[in-house]
Design a protein around this motif. Structure first.
Motif, PDB file in Angstrom:
ATOM      1  N   GLY A 167      20.632  33.551  49.926  1.00 46.67           N
ATOM      2  CA  GLY A 167      21.820  32.685  49.107  1.00 46.67           C
ATOM      3  C   GLY A 167      22.290  32.235  51.037  1.00 46.67           C
ATOM      4  O   GLY A 167      22.856  30.965  50.572  1.00 46.67           O
ATOM      5  N   GLY A 168      21.771  31.991  51.908  1.00 49.11           N
ATOM      6  CA  GLY A 168      22.219  31.386  52.802  1.00 49.11           C
ATOM      7  C   GLY A 168      24.084  31.987  53.411  1.00 49.11           C
ATOM      8  O   GLY A 168      24.268  33.304  52.846  1.00 49.11           O
ATOM      9  N   PRO A 169      24.684  30.888  53.242  1.00 46.03           N
ATOM     10  CA  PRO A 169      26.525  31.244  53.352  1.00 46.03           C
ATOM     11  C   PRO A 169      26.901  31.747  51.781  1.00 46.03           C
ATOM     12  O   PRO A 169      27.715  32.130  52.040  1.00 46.03           O
ATOM     13  N   ALA A 170      25.934  31.321  50.525  1.00 46.25           N
ATOM     14  CA  ALA A 170      26.562  32.106  49.889  1.00 46.25           C
ATOM     15  C   ALA A 170      26.425  32.608  48.773  1.00 46.25           C
ATOM     16  O   ALA A 170      26.745  33.128  47.830  1.00 46.25           O
ATOM     17  N   LYS A 171      25.432  33.995  49.867  1.00 47.73           N
ATOM     18  CA  LYS A 171      25.023  34.662  49.241  1.00 47.73           C
ATOM     19  C   LYS A 171      25.991  35.516  48.530  1.00 47.73           C
ATOM     20  O   LYS A 171      25.432  36.480  47.819  1.00 47.73           O
ATOM     21  N   GLU A 172      27.774  35.615  49.063  1.00 42.83           N
ATOM     22  CA  GLU A 172      28.503  36.552  48.371  1.00 42.83           C
ATOM     23  C   GLU A 172      28.900  36.342  47.428  1.00 42.83           C
ATOM     24  O   GLU A 172      28.937  36.844  46.354  1.00 42.83           O
ATOM     25  N   ASP A 173      29.059  35.065  47.301  1.00 40.38           N
ATOM     26  CA  ASP A 173      29.614  33.874  46.028  1.00 40.38           C
ATOM     27  C   ASP A 173      28.610  34.358  44.767  1.00 40.38           C
ATOM     28  O   ASP A 173      29.302  33.841  44.080  1.00 40.38           O
ATOM     29  N   LEU A 174      27.688  34.175  45.567  1.00 36.03           N
ATOM     30  CA  LEU A 174      26.150  33.701  43.944  1.00 36.03           C
ATOM     31  C   LEU A 174      25.867  35.178  43.710  1.00 36.03           C
ATOM     32  O   LEU A 174      25.020  35.079  42.938  1.00 36.03           O
ATOM     33  N   GLU A 175      26.241  36.149  44.483  1.00 33.86           N
ATOM     34  CA  GLU A 175      26.325  37.451  43.638  1.00 33.86           C
ATOM     35  C   GLU A 175      26.128  37.879  41.726  1.00 33.86           C
ATOM     36  O   GLU A 175      27.717  37.162  41.964  1.00 33.86           O
ATOM     37  N   VAL A 176      25.627  38.211  41.469  1.00 38.59           N
ATOM     38  CA  VAL A 176      27.220  38.500  40.088  1.00 38.59           C
ATOM     39  C   VAL A 176      27.623  39.497  39.972  1.00 38.59           C
ATOM     40  O   VAL A 176      26.836  40.912  40.355  1.00 38.59           O
ATOM     41  N   LYS A 177      28.796  39.518  39.919  1.00 40.22           N
ATOM     42  CA  LYS A 177      29.519  40.399  40.093  1.00 40.22           C
ATOM     43  C   LYS A 177      29.204  41.757  38.679  1.00 40.22           C
ATOM     44  O   LYS A 177      29.873  41.179  37.566  1.00 40.22           O
ATOM     45  N   LYS A 178      28.983  43.107  38.819  1.00 38.93           N
ATOM     46  CA  LYS A 178      29.060  44.018  38.233  1.00 38.93           C
ATOM     47  C   LYS A 178      30.450  44.709  37.974  1.00 38.93           C
ATOM     48  O   LYS A 178      31.942  44.585  38.470  1.00 38.93           O
ATOM     49  N   VAL A 179      30.783  44.886  36.174  1.00 40.78           N
ATOM     50  CA  VAL A 179      32.387  45.337  36.058  1.00 40.78           C
ATOM     51  C   VAL A 179      31.605  46.719  36.275  1.00 40.78           C
ATOM     52  O   VAL A 179      30.446  46.811  36.050  1.00 40.78           O
ATOM     53  N   THR A 180      32.878  47.201  36.763  1.00 44.73           N
ATOM     54  CA  THR A 180      32.783  48.289  36.922  1.00 44.73           C
ATOM     55  C   THR A 180      33.676  49.266  35.864  1.00 44.73           C
ATOM     56  O   THR A 180      35.273  48.881  34.896  1.00 44.73           O
ATOM     57  N   PRO A 181      33.528  50.405  35.251  1.00 44.90           N
ATOM     58  CA  PRO A 181      33.440  51.218  34.467  1.00 44.90           C
ATOM     59  C   PRO A 181      35.410  51.363  34.473  1.00 44.90           C
ATOM     60  O   PRO A 181      35.676  51.960  35.809  1.00 44.90           O
ATOM     61  N   LYS A 182      35.685  51.755  33.358  1.00 43.64           N
ATOM     62  CA  LYS A 182      37.086  51.755  33.021  1.00 43.64           C
ATOM     63  C   LYS A 182      37.666  53.073  32.957  1.00 43.64           C
ATOM     64  O   LYS A 182      37.243  53.710  32.800  1.00 43.64           O
ATOM     65  N   LYS A 183      38.480  53.744  33.737  1.00 44.29           N
ATOM     66  CA  LYS A 183      38.618  54.920  34.266  1.00 44.29           C
ATOM     67  C   LYS A 183      39.800  55.599  32.839  1.00 44.29           C
ATOM     68  O   LYS A 183      40.029  54.911  32.913  1.00 44.29           O
ATOM     69  N   PRO A 184      38.924  56.816  32.116  1.00 43.95           N
ATOM     70  CA  PRO A 184      39.676  56.931  31.234  1.00 43.95           C
ATOM     71  C   PRO A 184      41.208  57.455  31.627  1.00 43.95           C
ATOM     72  O   PRO A 184      41.961  57.573  32.649  1.00 43.95           O
ATOM     73  N   ALA A 185      42.465  56.699  30.518  1.00 41.89           N
ATOM     74  CA  ALA A 185      43.878  57.324  31.372  1.00 41.89           C
ATOM     75  C   ALA A 185      44.184  57.996  31.711  1.00 41.89           C
ATOM     76  O   ALA A 185      43.429  59.167  30.202  1.00 41.89           O
ATOM     77  N   SER A 186      45.316  57.964  32.209  1.00 46.87           N
ATOM     78  CA  SER A 186      45.712  59.505  32.333  1.00 46.87           C
ATOM     79  C   SER A 186      46.230  60.672  32.016  1.00 46.87           C
ATOM     80  O   SER A 186      47.305  59.802  31.377  1.00 46.87           O
TER      81      SER A 186
END
Length: 356
Positions: A167-186
């Motif tokens: 990805g060269g200079p755009a490596k971080e920008d080109l990575e597909v963002k992973k969805v973080t699982p939601k934590k149960p409400a307190s």
């Protein structure tokens, strides 16, 4: 069907207020030319190659010329680099007397790399080395640079190629963002343990099995049959002898004739090892092309049959050939099949006269 100008919103990629390219669905292109210039300058310039060995001192200077184009495209998370570059690197060279106290000759030279391209990512590019002083000492300095500097330049260009493939200079920008699982409400109660644990376990096992089966998707098998006017043992020897391979392919080759031994052909663009060998009858090898994705290897099986004296039929089966290379080009199978036909079998006929 929607009327003109009334597209179904489910299929429209709208601009978001925050400018986010969700999951990199559409093409995103990053110009990498300036980054490439800086990257290669840091790798190549102001580096000491020789510091007194043989009373020679050689150091690279700067990029005198850097031209071309370089970019990275992305589509749905797939990184596709593109570049065509040419550069000239200058260097200084000195030769001192036997005790190293005085300079006998001080001169300069250049290294020209006229074509660095994504099309040839698995091969070292052509390189031209010159020196201003063409006298006996100057020639020795040039030879010293060829011995020490040429491998250095090739190594740094390979580092650049590898960086662009990621990805060269755009490596971080080109990575597909992973969805973080939601934590149960307190304060929320933990989900009770299901009585269907066995069922869930069975479903997981089925999913894993499907994943294993899908691993072979995206791979093809090449089969081919060719006739030659020669003995089977002669054709076998040509394919297993590195000097004869160099002769018909016009490229460097290093080939072991032992089971488990390794080989490198076509100037190192193809590497592998011998899995099974029967002289004049069978060759089974593991093949890998440098442009393939990491970790992918294929298996080549060549059988030799001599139905009549002086006529040999060779049958090729090349399995697990990926449909795409590491850059997303979907011509791997076609190019591999053409390579077997035009660069190996037909070249053997042309050089050794084994027509049919």
């Amino acid at each position: 069907m929607a009327r003109m100008g009334e597209g179904d919103k489910r299929w429209i990629v709208e601009d978001r207020p925050d400018g986010t390219n969700v999951h990199n669905w559409h093409w995103a292109e990053t110009n990498c030319l300036d980054w490439s210039r800086n990257f290669l300058s840091n790798l190549l310039c102001d580096k000491t190659l020789l510091s007194g060995e043989g009373n020679f001192y050689i150091r690279t200077k700067k990029l005198e010329r850097f031209e071309g184009e370089a970019y990275v495209n992305v589509r749905k998370g797939k990184i596709i680099p593109g570049y065509e570059l040419n550069l000239v690197l200058s260097y200084v060279a000195e030769a001192k007397d036997s005790d190293g106290s005085s300079v006998i000759l001080s001169t300069e030279g250049s290294v020209e790399v006229p074509y660095i391209s994504d099309e040839n990512a698995g091969e070292d590019p052509e390189i031209k080395i010159t020196i201003k002083d063409d006298g006996p000492i100057g020639k020795r300095l040039k030879e010293a640079f060829i011995a020490k500097g040429k491998p250095f330049v090739f190594e740094k260009i390979r580092e650049y190629v590898a960086a662009m493939s990621e990805g060269g200079p755009a490596k971080e920008d080109l990575e597909v963002k992973k969805v973080t699982p939601k934590k149960p409400a307190s304060g929320a109660a933990a989900a009770p343990v299901s009585n269907n644990a066995a069922t869930n376990s069975g479903s997981s096992a089925k999913e894993n099995k499907k994943k294993e089966e899908k691993k072979k998707e995206g791979f093809k098998t090449i089969t081919m049959s060719e006739k030659f006017n020669c003995r089977a043992r002669d054709l076998y020897e040509i394919l297993m002898d590195e000097n004869r391979w160099k002769g018909f392919s016009q490229s460097n080759a290093r080939i072991s004739k032992e089971v488990g031994g390794e080989f490198s052909i076509f100037d190192g663009s193809v590497t592998g090892k011998n899995l099974e060998l029967q002289e004049g009858k069978l060759i089974v090898q593991q093949w890998r092309f440098g442009s393939w994705p990491d970790g992918i290897v294929s298996t080549v099986r060549l059988t030799f049959d001599e139905p009549e004296s002086g006529v040999t039929v060779v049958k090729l089966t090349h399995v697990d050939v990926p449909e795409e290379d590491r850059y997303g080009n979907a011509t791997v199978v076609e190019n591999t099949e053409r390579g077997w036909r035009d660069l190996i079998f037909h070249k053997i006929r042309a050089v050794f006269g084994f027509g049919i």
